[in-house]
Design a protein around this motif. Sequence first.
Motif, PDB file in Angstrom:
ATOM      1  N   PRO A 121       5.447   6.242  -3.051  1.00  0.00           N
ATOM      2  CA  PRO A 121       6.709   5.557  -3.416  1.00  0.00           C
ATOM      3  C   PRO A 121       7.960   6.349  -3.057  1.00  0.00           C
ATOM      4  O   PRO A 121       8.936   5.764  -2.565  1.00  0.00           O
ATOM      5  CB  PRO A 121       6.573   5.358  -4.931  1.00  0.00           C
ATOM      6  N   GLU A 122       7.960   7.668  -3.286  1.00  0.00           N
ATOM      7  CA  GLU A 122       9.163   8.450  -3.014  1.00  0.00           C
ATOM      8  C   GLU A 122       9.425   8.543  -1.510  1.00  0.00           C
ATOM      9  O   GLU A 122      10.567   8.383  -1.046  1.00  0.00           O
ATOM     10  CB  GLU A 122       9.044   9.867  -3.610  1.00  0.00           C
ATOM     11  N   LEU A 123       8.361   8.783  -0.747  1.00  0.00           N
ATOM     12  CA  LEU A 123       8.514   8.894   0.706  1.00  0.00           C
ATOM     13  C   LEU A 123       8.959   7.561   1.300  1.00  0.00           C
ATOM     14  O   LEU A 123       9.828   7.519   2.180  1.00  0.00           O
ATOM     15  CB  LEU A 123       7.186   9.351   1.329  1.00  0.00           C
ATOM     16  N   TYR A 124       8.352   6.496   0.829  1.00  0.00           N
ATOM     17  CA  TYR A 124       8.703   5.157   1.313  1.00  0.00           C
ATOM     18  C   TYR A 124      10.155   4.828   0.975  1.00  0.00           C
ATOM     19  O   TYR A 124      10.901   4.290   1.796  1.00  0.00           O
ATOM     20  CB  TYR A 124       7.757   4.144   0.683  1.00  0.00           C
ATOM     21  N   GLN A 125      10.585   5.192  -0.217  1.00  0.00           N
ATOM     22  CA  GLN A 125      11.976   4.948  -0.621  1.00  0.00           C
ATOM     23  C   GLN A 125      12.939   5.744   0.251  1.00  0.00           C
ATOM     24  O   GLN A 125      14.007   5.249   0.631  1.00  0.00           O
ATOM     25  CB  GLN A 125      12.164   5.314  -2.091  1.00  0.00           C
ATOM     26  N   SER A 126      12.570   6.978   0.599  1.00  0.00           N
ATOM     27  CA  SER A 126      13.451   7.794   1.446  1.00  0.00           C
ATOM     28  C   SER A 126      13.632   7.161   2.818  1.00  0.00           C
ATOM     29  O   SER A 126      14.698   7.287   3.432  1.00  0.00           O
ATOM     30  CB  SER A 126      12.873   9.204   1.591  1.00  0.00           C
ATOM     31  N   ALA A 127      12.593   6.468   3.306  1.00  0.00           N
ATOM     32  CA  ALA A 127      12.709   5.780   4.593  1.00  0.00           C
ATOM     33  C   ALA A 127      13.774   4.687   4.526  1.00  0.00           C
ATOM     34  O   ALA A 127      14.553   4.500   5.473  1.00  0.00           O
ATOM     35  CB  ALA A 127      11.361   5.191   4.994  1.00  0.00           C
ATOM     36  N   PHE A 128      13.842   3.966   3.421  1.00  0.00           N
ATOM     37  CA  PHE A 128      14.836   2.894   3.272  1.00  0.00           C
ATOM     38  C   PHE A 128      16.244   3.463   3.057  1.00  0.00           C
ATOM     39  O   PHE A 128      17.230   2.842   3.460  1.00  0.00           O
ATOM     40  CB  PHE A 128      14.445   1.967   2.124  1.00  0.00           C
ATOM     41  N   ARG A 129      16.335   4.613   2.441  1.00  0.00           N
ATOM     42  CA  ARG A 129      17.666   5.238   2.316  1.00  0.00           C
ATOM     43  C   ARG A 129      18.237   5.517   3.703  1.00  0.00           C
ATOM     44  O   ARG A 129      19.428   5.319   3.942  1.00  0.00           O
ATOM     45  CB  ARG A 129      17.558   6.545   1.530  1.00  0.00           C
ATOM     46  N   VAL A 130      17.376   5.994   4.593  1.00  0.00           N
ATOM     47  CA  VAL A 130      17.816   6.249   5.971  1.00  0.00           C
ATOM     48  C   VAL A 130      18.157   4.935   6.670  1.00  0.00           C
ATOM     49  O   VAL A 130      19.211   4.796   7.300  1.00  0.00           O
ATOM     50  CB  VAL A 130      16.720   6.998   6.755  1.00  0.00           C
ATOM     51  N   LEU A 131      17.299   3.931   6.540  1.00  0.00           N
ATOM     52  CA  LEU A 131      17.481   2.657   7.251  1.00  0.00           C
ATOM     53  C   LEU A 131      18.771   1.960   6.842  1.00  0.00           C
ATOM     54  O   LEU A 131      19.444   1.340   7.678  1.00  0.00           O
ATOM     55  CB  LEU A 131      16.280   1.746   6.989  1.00  0.00           C
ATOM     56  N   PHE A 132      19.145   2.064   5.593  1.00  0.00           N
ATOM     57  CA  PHE A 132      20.316   1.334   5.085  1.00  0.00           C
ATOM     58  C   PHE A 132      21.602   2.165   5.118  1.00  0.00           C
ATOM     59  O   PHE A 132      22.637   1.711   4.649  1.00  0.00           O
ATOM     60  CB  PHE A 132      20.060   0.869   3.648  1.00  0.00           C
ATOM     61  N   ASP A 133      21.551   3.363   5.672  1.00  0.00           N
ATOM     62  CA  ASP A 133      22.717   4.251   5.688  1.00  0.00           C
ATOM     63  C   ASP A 133      23.598   3.916   6.897  1.00  0.00           C
ATOM     64  O   ASP A 133      23.312   4.305   8.030  1.00  0.00           O
ATOM     65  CB  ASP A 133      22.263   5.714   5.752  1.00  0.00           C
ATOM     66  N   GLU A 134      24.706   3.209   6.657  1.00  0.00           N
ATOM     67  CA  GLU A 134      25.583   2.735   7.738  1.00  0.00           C
ATOM     68  C   GLU A 134      26.329   3.872   8.437  1.00  0.00           C
ATOM     69  O   GLU A 134      26.970   3.653   9.469  1.00  0.00           O
ATOM     70  CB  GLU A 134      26.591   1.719   7.192  1.00  0.00           C
ATOM     71  N   ARG A 135      26.263   5.074   7.899  1.00  0.00           N
ATOM     72  CA  ARG A 135      26.932   6.205   8.553  1.00  0.00           C
ATOM     73  C   ARG A 135      26.162   6.678   9.780  1.00  0.00           C
ATOM     74  O   ARG A 135      26.695   7.407  10.605  1.00  0.00           O
ATOM     75  CB  ARG A 135      27.087   7.369   7.566  1.00  0.00           C
ATOM     76  N   ILE A 136      24.916   6.271   9.890  1.00  0.00           N
ATOM     77  CA  ILE A 136      24.053   6.705  10.989  1.00  0.00           C
ATOM     78  C   ILE A 136      23.947   5.572  12.003  1.00  0.00           C
ATOM     79  O   ILE A 136      23.911   4.394  11.650  1.00  0.00           O
ATOM     80  CB  ILE A 136      22.651   7.068  10.461  1.00  0.00           C
ATOM     81  N   LEU A 137      23.892   5.927  13.284  1.00  0.00           N
ATOM     82  CA  LEU A 137      23.711   4.920  14.326  1.00  0.00           C
ATOM     83  C   LEU A 137      22.426   4.138  14.076  1.00  0.00           C
ATOM     84  O   LEU A 137      21.414   4.700  13.666  1.00  0.00           O
ATOM     85  CB  LEU A 137      23.639   5.582  15.704  1.00  0.00           C
ATOM     86  N   LEU A 138      22.472   2.834  14.359  1.00  0.00           N
ATOM     87  CA  LEU A 138      21.338   1.973  14.057  1.00  0.00           C
ATOM     88  C   LEU A 138      20.066   2.451  14.745  1.00  0.00           C
ATOM     89  O   LEU A 138      19.005   2.495  14.133  1.00  0.00           O
ATOM     90  CB  LEU A 138      21.650   0.524  14.472  1.00  0.00           C
ATOM     91  N   HIS A 161       0.833  -1.207   0.000  1.00  0.00           N
ATOM     92  CA  HIS A 161       0.000   0.000   0.000  1.00  0.00           C
ATOM     93  C   HIS A 161       0.869   1.259   0.000  1.00  0.00           C
ATOM     94  O   HIS A 161       0.639   2.204  -0.761  1.00  0.00           O
ATOM     95  CB  HIS A 161      -0.908  -0.031   1.225  1.00  0.00           C
ATOM     96  N   LEU A 162       1.884   1.273   0.852  1.00  0.00           N
ATOM     97  CA  LEU A 162       2.763   2.437   0.933  1.00  0.00           C
ATOM     98  C   LEU A 162       3.577   2.608  -0.347  1.00  0.00           C
ATOM     99  O   LEU A 162       3.792   3.731  -0.810  1.00  0.00           O
ATOM    100  CB  LEU A 162       3.710   2.288   2.135  1.00  0.00           C
ATOM    101  N   ALA A 163       4.048   1.497  -0.917  1.00  0.00           N
ATOM    102  CA  ALA A 163       4.835   1.574  -2.148  1.00  0.00           C
ATOM    103  C   ALA A 163       3.999   2.107  -3.306  1.00  0.00           C
ATOM    104  O   ALA A 163       4.520   2.785  -4.201  1.00  0.00           O
ATOM    105  CB  ALA A 163       5.397   0.201  -2.493  1.00  0.00           C
ATOM    106  N   GLU A 164       2.700   1.823  -3.274  1.00  0.00           N
ATOM    107  CA  GLU A 164       1.809   2.303  -4.328  1.00  0.00           C
ATOM    108  C   GLU A 164       1.440   3.775  -4.133  1.00  0.00           C
ATOM    109  O   GLU A 164       1.487   4.562  -5.074  1.00  0.00           O
ATOM    110  CB  GLU A 164       0.529   1.451  -4.333  1.00  0.00           C
ATOM    111  N   GLU A 165       1.119   4.158  -2.896  1.00  0.00           N
ATOM    112  CA  GLU A 165       0.599   5.493  -2.642  1.00  0.00           C
ATOM    113  C   GLU A 165       1.689   6.543  -2.424  1.00  0.00           C
ATOM    114  O   GLU A 165       1.543   7.695  -2.817  1.00  0.00           O
ATOM    115  CB  GLU A 165      -0.325   5.463  -1.419  1.00  0.00           C
TER     116      GLU A 165
END
Length: 894
Positions: A160-177, A154-158
């Motif tokens: 997509p850009e905002l949802y993708q930005s969330a994963f950019r943050v989640l996968f960014d190893e420069r930031i504390l987990l 649902h989120l990927a459909e409605e």
Amino acid sequence: MIPDYINESHVLQALTQIDRDGILDPRAQSRVHILNYKGNSYPPKYVVAIAQEIATGNKPNSRDYNTTEAQEFLKKLSPEFTIQSKQLSPQQELIERYKVYLSENKLKDELYKWELVQKYQGRPDPDGENFSSDITNIDYSNLIFYDAVSIRDHLAEEFPELYQSAFRVLFDERILLQDRIDKFQEIVNDAYHRLEPTFSHRHDERTIATFLTYYRPDLYSFYKNSFYKKYCRKLQIKAAPAGKKYPHYLELSKSFIRDYIETDEELLDQFKGCLSDSAYPDPNHTILAQGILYRMLDKRYESFTGIIEDLTESLAEDTDSVRAYHPGRQEDNGLDGAKQTYAWLVSDGDILNSLEAHFEVSVRKIKKAMVYVDIHFEGKRKKVFSKLISQLPAQCEWIDWQHGKSIRYKGGINIDDEELIEKIKTQLYYLDANLGDHIRNIMTNEIKPTQPTTAVAATDLNQILFGPPGTGKTYNTIDRALKIIGEQKETELDWTDRDAVTRLFRERVDEGRIVFTTFHQSMSYEDFIEGLKPETTDENKVVYHVRDGVFKTLCLQAERPKVKTDNFDAIYKQLLNDIDQSEGQKLVLETLVHSKEFTIYKNSKDNIRFHANTEKAYEGVIRKDYLKEYLMTGKTLDWPSYTRAVGEYMKAKFDYDQQTDHIAQNYVLIIDEINRGNVSQIFGELITLIESDKRSGNKEALSVTLPYSQSKFSVPPNVFLIGTMNTADRSVEALDTALRRRFVFHEMPPLPELVTKKVDDIDLGELLKIINQRISILLDRDHLIGHSFFINVNSVDDLRIAIQNKVIPLLQEYFYGDYGKIGLVMGEGFVQLKTKYGNKAFANFKNYDSSIFDESQQYQLVDYSAKAVHTLIIDDAEVQVDLKQAIHYLLGTH
């Protein structure tokens, strides 16, 4: 597998060789089990390996068999061969049990995890051009909760850009987990609440762990709260709080891998032998560590009590729940469904909490034993609910219960379901969200007579309802708020129909005409008026923005002109006419942002159905009132992409027109528990502006410059404040003088005359009156008990619950555990002398006179919830007493 040609003679020769040469392979030293023969100790697997070499002349393959098989082989070969176990650490014990599991199961139930990771590792690509398609085509199997998959799509459909930005943050190893997890959930929460304002996005730590593991299996691992908590208990360490568990779990997992898994070559050999060619090789053993903990700790439930214990813990940690549920009555007679096995799920202060109506989890055997989640109706009025609930939500059904009808969530849950706890919670939340308030309204509406409501004076811009617990303060704010905004004049409302009154109140809350908030110790000026709130940009910079608080937002809303009329109904008919006249009675439109085609047609209720002409083929309903909301305000309450597209089509093709009425409307802010906050600090400089003559538009109107926005602000004359105050928490006299001067106070005392029922021969109104008379002597009138404690009591069981769960706990709080004073209120039927300490209670110490304690006494409460009849000392005589008799002793009518 150990060859059957090895005999006892070969083993004895092997032992002799080991005695002579020692253990030549240091890896063969036994970590846990030893073979004991004639007082000497040997590694079992090494002994069998030497025996096999003696029998064949060839060195065996170390993977042909494991230590467990070697132990069993030696024990069967000769009674002189005994196996002894060393003292194991908790981690070693888990690994040894897992080795047995591997030898018996060969990962047959778990292998899919390594195969899925191998197939999807590195995905989704957070910078990919087709992120939406990428993530929705990943198979997460049962590794995340089943609701999370549909929410992901649902989120990927409605968004997509905002949802993708969330994963950019989640996968960014420069930031504390932990910072990544917090920000990821913040973004997802913001997006999902635009679609579903009241439900959880299900992107919890378990789901986040799965996303991370698929993307970087060399660093991360799968996670479930259930085995994490059990592992913490096993290590005797404290689990991290909700929202911070996964980082702590990873630290524990790293230690487990480093200190125990990496050094156990037998375990690693067994594990590698179980992996398929299509499986992730797991070089850092991250998934293996999770597999050991999950398989060894997440056992199937052996008792209903175990299910309820885990459910209770999970409910307590759940921040998605509107109410704090916990078990009430419960009975455990096994998991086979042969006898009653159930637990109520209750929430303190909730009316849906008694024999009359309650949530219940039970084990029932229909075709086979399953766990069910129901709303049960029992007692004298049980048939009222089936008459007044005309339609059930899609996932619910009526069932026969106690010579009446109750409501069940469709479909039981298998006791062995790995998602048992989560599914119970989901069904509970569904029942409450879709039926809870309706049932509460029925229960409230059935109370006769209703409490009289005081007419609201036009000059009472600021008022406070005060009184002890249970006197209807919050209950009465509903009527007062509705009358302030003009419902007494604008609608022909039956004020005795509590269901209709509450429904209208919720409609006005949804419109923003009435706002409800609760003060507490952490409430601040920044929450109430305005303040700086931090936000993280896409470049991971922290910026601060001024955000309006609840009171300022309401005041700004009250100042704006109100849209009163439009021609929506007329153009909606034109839209339906367009659909009727189109080919196949369907229209094809495009979404505004991505230009994706979708088809609209009307259903039997003249709402708009849509079907997305994409690979995912989403379907849904665009409600007429939601479409009107978009045209009037620009807000999308559901399916935003499709709602906006239909709305803009109507604007472009038809002549949509709004007429604006500049007549001001009244607005109400209800502040529950106003005395629990620091009022002077929360209101700040606005404490003066709420006075009637200081409001905007009056001769002595004042305005202030707010500290953060530097904007001019005044309080409009059409904003009313209603506060409620529990005098048991803090007396009126103790309130800030500035507050007292600016509010009109209305006392809400206990009204025993409203409690007109009798339970058997017990007069509930008289019971309330006598209890309150005694409390007022021992304390004061601020600490009385309200009529709502007894107003829903219809049976002795209801009375038992009211006294045990409400009255007694409140008295314990009032008297700070002084059971002697509780005894003065409730009598010997409820409080008994436990022991006299006397001089013998203390150590021999001649330098202090302990005689002053000779009459010291200890009391205990009589618990009528677990036992129907008690042997008590009443008037110095031993008497058999049940709850009814205890109340008669209290009333003096025995």
